[in-house]
Design a protein around this motif. Sequence first.
Motif, PDB file in Angstrom:
ATOM      1  N   THR A 116       0.811  -1.095   0.023  1.00 37.38           N
ATOM      2  CA  THR A 116      -0.083   0.136   0.055  1.00 37.38           C
ATOM      3  C   THR A 116       0.796   1.102   0.168  1.00 37.38           C
ATOM      4  O   THR A 116       2.268   1.198   0.184  1.00 37.38           O
ATOM      5  CB  THR A 116      -0.917   0.108   1.275  1.00 37.38           C
ATOM      6  N   GLN A 117       0.221   2.406  -0.193  1.00 31.88           N
ATOM      7  CA  GLN A 117       1.088   3.894  -0.204  1.00 31.88           C
ATOM      8  C   GLN A 117       1.752   3.711   1.406  1.00 31.88           C
ATOM      9  O   GLN A 117       2.812   4.225   1.552  1.00 31.88           O
ATOM     10  CB  GLN A 117       0.222   4.798  -0.452  1.00 31.88           C
ATOM     11  N   VAL A 125       5.167   2.242   1.074  1.00 28.31           N
ATOM     12  CA  VAL A 125       6.012   3.157   0.311  1.00 28.31           C
ATOM     13  C   VAL A 125       6.465   3.856   1.398  1.00 28.31           C
ATOM     14  O   VAL A 125       7.643   4.272   1.612  1.00 28.31           O
ATOM     15  CB  VAL A 125       5.413   3.567  -0.915  1.00 28.31           C
ATOM     16  N   ASP A 126       5.809   4.600   2.231  1.00 27.60           N
ATOM     17  CA  ASP A 126       5.946   5.599   3.202  1.00 27.60           C
ATOM     18  C   ASP A 126       6.930   5.103   4.438  1.00 27.60           C
ATOM     19  O   ASP A 126       7.915   5.593   4.653  1.00 27.60           O
ATOM     20  CB  ASP A 126       4.744   6.256   3.826  1.00 27.60           C
ATOM     21  N   PRO A 175       8.191   8.947  -7.616  1.00 28.02           N
ATOM     22  CA  PRO A 175       6.941   8.471  -7.147  1.00 28.02           C
ATOM     23  C   PRO A 175       5.811   7.842  -7.925  1.00 28.02           C
ATOM     24  O   PRO A 175       5.164   6.997  -7.481  1.00 28.02           O
ATOM     25  CB  PRO A 175       6.485   9.874  -6.515  1.00 28.02           C
ATOM     26  N   LYS A 213       3.436   4.568  -6.806  1.00 29.86           N
ATOM     27  CA  LYS A 213       2.040   4.680  -7.088  1.00 29.86           C
ATOM     28  C   LYS A 213       1.170   3.493  -7.786  1.00 29.86           C
ATOM     29  O   LYS A 213       0.250   3.039  -7.596  1.00 29.86           O
ATOM     30  CB  LYS A 213       1.600   6.176  -7.587  1.00 29.86           C
ATOM     31  N   VAL A 273       1.415  -0.153  -6.052  1.00 28.97           N
ATOM     32  CA  VAL A 273       0.613  -0.404  -4.886  1.00 28.97           C
ATOM     33  C   VAL A 273      -0.662  -0.361  -5.051  1.00 28.97           C
ATOM     34  O   VAL A 273      -1.240   0.290  -6.270  1.00 28.97           O
ATOM     35  CB  VAL A 273       0.813   0.598  -3.700  1.00 28.97           C
TER      36      VAL A 273
END
Length: 419
Positions: A372-373, A376-377, A410, A414, A417
């Motif tokens: 999920t995003q 990534v974070d 980025p 995106k 995910v």
Amino acid sequence: MAYVVLRHRDIPDLNKFDTYKNNGGLDAFKKAVTEMKPADVTDVVKNSGLRGRGGAGFPTGMKWSFIDNKNWPHYVVANADESEPGTFKDREIMESNPFQFLEGLMLASYAVGANVAYVYLRGEFWEIGAALDEKIAQLEEAGYLGDKLFGTDYSLRIHTHLGAGAYICGEETALLESLEGKRGQPRVRPPFPPSFGLYGKPTIINNVETFTNVPMILANGADWYKTMGTADSAGVKIFSLSGRVRRPGNYELPFGTTFRELIYGEKNGAGVQDSRQVKAIMPAGASSSLIVVNGDEKILDTPMDYATVRTLGADLGSASIIVLDDTVSMDWLVNKTVHFFKHESCGKCTPCREGTFWMKNITERIHDGAGTQGDVDLLLNVAKQMQGKCLCALGEFATMAVTTGIERFPQDFKKAVKA
Ligand SMILES: Cc1cc2nc3c(=O)[nH]c(=O)nc-3n(C[C@H](O)[C@H](O)[C@H](O)COP(=O)(O)O)c2cc1C
Ligand code: SF4
């Protein structure tokens, strides 16, 4: 322009003793030992502007001048570990121009007063090690290695040593531990090897390509060397070019050559496969930050020298130029690099041991389409927390593609995910 390091491309059979000798080989060493003071040899190298080719670009003559003359014996070690993914230049040098490499190692040994030198080779280079042993025996037989050389008081022996195949053993202090027969893990620095190196004695460590420049610098002079390259980065460099180019390979070019000339020059990379666009460049192998190109002409016209490449947010390192085109998604690339560094982390310090483990788990999830995003974070967060906290540069290297991949591309993450 005649080759400087890859001279075997101009002179066939240069890996044979007689051919090397008949082309001026070993004259510089004999002259140094019989006519020059050791410090004069260091001065020539210092004045040439030669910088180390192992990655950090540290000035070579300056490093030699740091040797601690209050503590003896001294050692010189050639770093022939060559394990950076994308780097394959030292192998060509040792296979095809071995005497020039060995002569450079001999000149360095004389300059710093070492009577014993080692060539530390990655384990997979066992054939090269065996061939070098033969060359060393030939040099001994011809009186260029051994006791009281040319009737002077200077003696020198060279030994080869095979590692067991670990990327970390290219890091100079892990290399020394391994050479001493211990587990290959980095030492805390300072002290640095010129004061506390092999067996705790002053030691100079240089890369194979660094040494191979030295005989030509001694033969032709420091000023000759500076006529090539840029003010910041003198001389020539071997660029190991790989990735999506038409003609991957080693290209010896002056520092300051542009990315465009290397990638598109007909005698060099000859362009990108299937005529696609360059999306990104990794200038220093898997350890590299990603330079964003995305068809931007200005970036391709950047000269490749240590200072200018830094303005693009990356280091030139060992100049292992990996070209990525628009078929490559950065989540794939980051997954590949993180896998490598997780596998090669020596485990001595917590940020790298744990950080690479968790980065691998997260990148895998993202790459498998289950991320999920938030993942990534989290990945970016883990990488940033590792930076500045690792015992050696491997831990830093592991974060480079991750942070620059996520921050500079980025959109690729995106897409990778779940919405
Ligand atoms: C993880 C890691 C791997 C390295 N691998 C190599 C290598 O394979 N060959 C090399 O010459 N230098 C390698 N280096 C750099 C060496 O530590 C050292 O800086 C270099 O051998 C010095 O030589 P130079 O001054 O001629 O560049 C590595 C560094 C790190 C942190
Ligand atoms: S940064 Fe990684 S490779 Fe370097 S000492 Fe720490 S655990 Fe070992």
